[in-house]
Design an enzyme around this catalytic site. Structure first.
Site, PDB file in Angstrom:
ATOM      1  N   SER A 137     108.521  47.714   9.001  1.00  0.00           N
ATOM      2  CA  SER A 137     109.339  48.155  10.291  1.00  0.00           C
ATOM      3  C   SER A 137     108.522  47.479  11.472  1.00  0.00           C
ATOM      4  O   SER A 137     108.210  48.881  13.018  1.00  0.00           O
ATOM      5  CB  SER A 137     110.565  49.005  10.721  1.00  0.00           C
ATOM      6  OG  SER A 137     111.323  48.812   9.566  1.00  0.00           O
ATOM      7  N   ALA A 145     106.474  52.207  19.294  1.00  0.00           N
ATOM      8  CA  ALA A 145     106.242  53.447  19.680  1.00  0.00           C
ATOM      9  C   ALA A 145     104.999  52.689  19.850  1.00  0.00           C
ATOM     10  O   ALA A 145     104.551  54.112  20.930  1.00  0.00           O
ATOM     11  CB  ALA A 145     105.971  53.409  18.282  1.00  0.00           C
ATOM     12  N   GLY A 197     108.487  45.968  14.161  1.00  0.00           N
ATOM     13  CA  GLY A 197     109.066  45.533  15.983  1.00  0.00           C
ATOM     14  C   GLY A 197     109.366  46.870  15.841  1.00  0.00           C
ATOM     15  O   GLY A 197     108.602  47.078  16.918  1.00  0.00           O
ATOM     16  N   ASP A 198     109.415  48.050  15.623  1.00  0.00           N
ATOM     17  CA  ASP A 198     109.878  49.615  15.866  1.00  0.00           C
ATOM     18  C   ASP A 198     108.496  50.177  15.940  1.00  0.00           C
ATOM     19  O   ASP A 198     108.139  50.837  17.264  1.00  0.00           O
ATOM     20  CB  ASP A 198     110.550  50.103  15.111  1.00  0.00           C
ATOM     21  CG  ASP A 198     111.912  49.771  14.926  1.00  0.00           C
ATOM     22  OD1 ASP A 198     111.856  50.025  15.888  1.00  0.00           O
ATOM     23  OD2 ASP A 198     112.571  49.614  14.117  1.00  0.00           O
ATOM     24  N   THR A 199     107.468  49.608  15.289  1.00  0.00           N
ATOM     25  CA  THR A 199     106.176  50.961  15.569  1.00  0.00           C
ATOM     26  C   THR A 199     105.248  50.168  16.362  1.00  0.00           C
ATOM     27  O   THR A 199     104.450  50.355  16.641  1.00  0.00           O
ATOM     28  CB  THR A 199     105.184  50.813  14.167  1.00  0.00           C
ATOM     29  OG1 THR A 199     105.435  49.324  13.128  1.00  0.00           O
ATOM     30  CG2 THR A 199     106.247  51.415  13.096  1.00  0.00           C
TER      31      THR A 199
END
Length: 388
Positions: free
Chosen positions: A169, A176, A171-173
């Site tokens: 994932s 973050a 995009g999420d990481t």
């Protein structure tokens, strides 16, 4: 738990309230917690963060990684009592991390501007698909949507197939990671001024930031990158090559390295061939050159090829799986993989904390909370001086 000479990481003493769920907000919290911050994770009653149920295999273990070094406090943000408890905790915090849809905090009476009135030094990191402003701000946006909007999905995969997922994932990481970076920069600003601030992290902009010259190439020459599979167009040789028993990565695109690769192949003539002698020439004849190299690598096993290319100092390597990682001596020497004894799953191998600090190393000090709200009484007593 890991053993370190100094169990107090560089962010020891920093108090963080994490109100996110799924990946972007919680991974940001994991990064800060790994570096020593105390992470109080606010979870809704019931099942809590859906990440508790995510993962693969017979015993999903993702929560054990993303939930480590965190304290779970059960709070119902849809009630006035829960909202007040959240405000009380945030008033004692240095940082608030959240990745709800824009407007959710305001709806719950947790407007960051008002939170900062009560706690001027508060740093609020807000992560969302499209950011807090703009015409698309209200749209729902998971990581894959940010990857598409930010351009990454469009250039990932084979050219004759649908766009592919990177495999994690990303995009999420990325969001973050940029959120954590922004928090650290805001802490530096606060050290000088005493003032906190609000950090607006959009998933798509986090993807856009790593898109190299994607937009600039289009802006200056109209060139549009497309999906190219495993190769880096016009950079050769740089690819995955077949062996008798698997695949192997070779990066031999610089002139001196290419010469060493040719020597390893027993084909020194290739290094002086006008079709391959220069960087530009190799780029023009990329497919042809890859074919020659592939014909050679097919005659060798992965182990044989690795030994030969190491002898000739050619950047190369196997494509590792988790099984390779947990048995590799370099991973072991650097303690990149650690074993955490989990009360339910037993020994769980997972990635260690990164990066490495010489004086204040990060550490895994606490198991991921087994149940929602299991740390409520402890946190309310230590942070607020009152019983649960």
């Amino acid at each position: 738990m890991t053993d370190t000479p100094n169990p107090n990481g560089p962010l020891h003493g920093l108090r963080v309230v994490e109100m996110g769920q799924l990946i972007a907000g919680p991974f940001c919290g994991q990064l800060l917690g790994d570096m020593g911050a105390e992470i109080v994770k606010i979870e809704p009653p019931g099942k809590g963060d859906p990440m508790r149920e995510w993962g693969q295999g017979d015993k999903p273990a993702w929560w054990r990684v993303i939930g480590r070094n965190k304290y779970s406090v059960e709070v119902n943000l849809r009630t006035e009592e829960g909202q007040q408890l959240a405000r009380d905790l945030i008033a004692e915090a240095d940082v608030l991390v959240e990745n709800f849809r824009p407007g959710a905090l305001e709806k719950w009476g947790l407007d960051p501007l008002k939170l900062r009135e009560a706690n001027p030094g508060l740093i609020v990191a807000r992560m969302s698909g499209y950011g807090q402003t703009g015409p698309y701000a209200d749209r729902p946006g998971f990581g894959l949507i940010g990857e598409g909007f930010g351009g990454l999905r469009g250039i990932t995969g084979e050219p004759d197939r649908m766009p592919s997922r990177v495999g994690i994932s990303i995009g999420d990481t990325l969001a973050a990671s940029y959120g954590a970076m922004g928090i650290l920069a805001a802490l530096h600003h606060r050290d000088k001024t005493g003032e906190g601030q609000i950090i607006d992290v959009a998933l798509y902009e986090s993807v856009l930031q790593v898109m190299e010259s994607y937009v600039a190439d289009y802006s200056t020459s109209g060139f549009m990158r497309t999906r190219t599979g495993a190769i880096l167009p016009k950079i050769a040789p740089s690819n995955v090559y077949p062996c008798k028993d698997g695949e192997f990565l070779i990066g031999g695109n610089q002139d001196p390295i290419f010469k060493r690769l040719c020597d390893a192949m027993g084909r020194p003539d290739l290094a002086t061939d006008v079709r391959y002698a220069t960087h530009l020439a190799r780029g023009e004849h990329q497919a042809e050159l890859d074919g020659i190299i592939s014909d050679w690598t097919r005659t060798l096993s992965v182990a044989e090829l690795e030994t030969l290319l190491l002898e000739h100092s050619v950047p190369s390597g196997k494509i590792y799986t988790a099984a390779d990682m947990v048995t590799d001596p370099h991973y072991a020497a650097r303690e990149a993989i650690v074993t955490v004894d989990d009360p339910e799953l037993g020994p769980v191998k997972m990635q260690n904390t990164f990066p490495k600090f010489s004086a204040t190393p990060g550490s895994i000090r606490k198991h991921a909370p087994r149940s929602v709200g299991e740390d409520t009484a402890d946190i309310l007593e230590r942070w607020l001086g009152r019983p649960a």
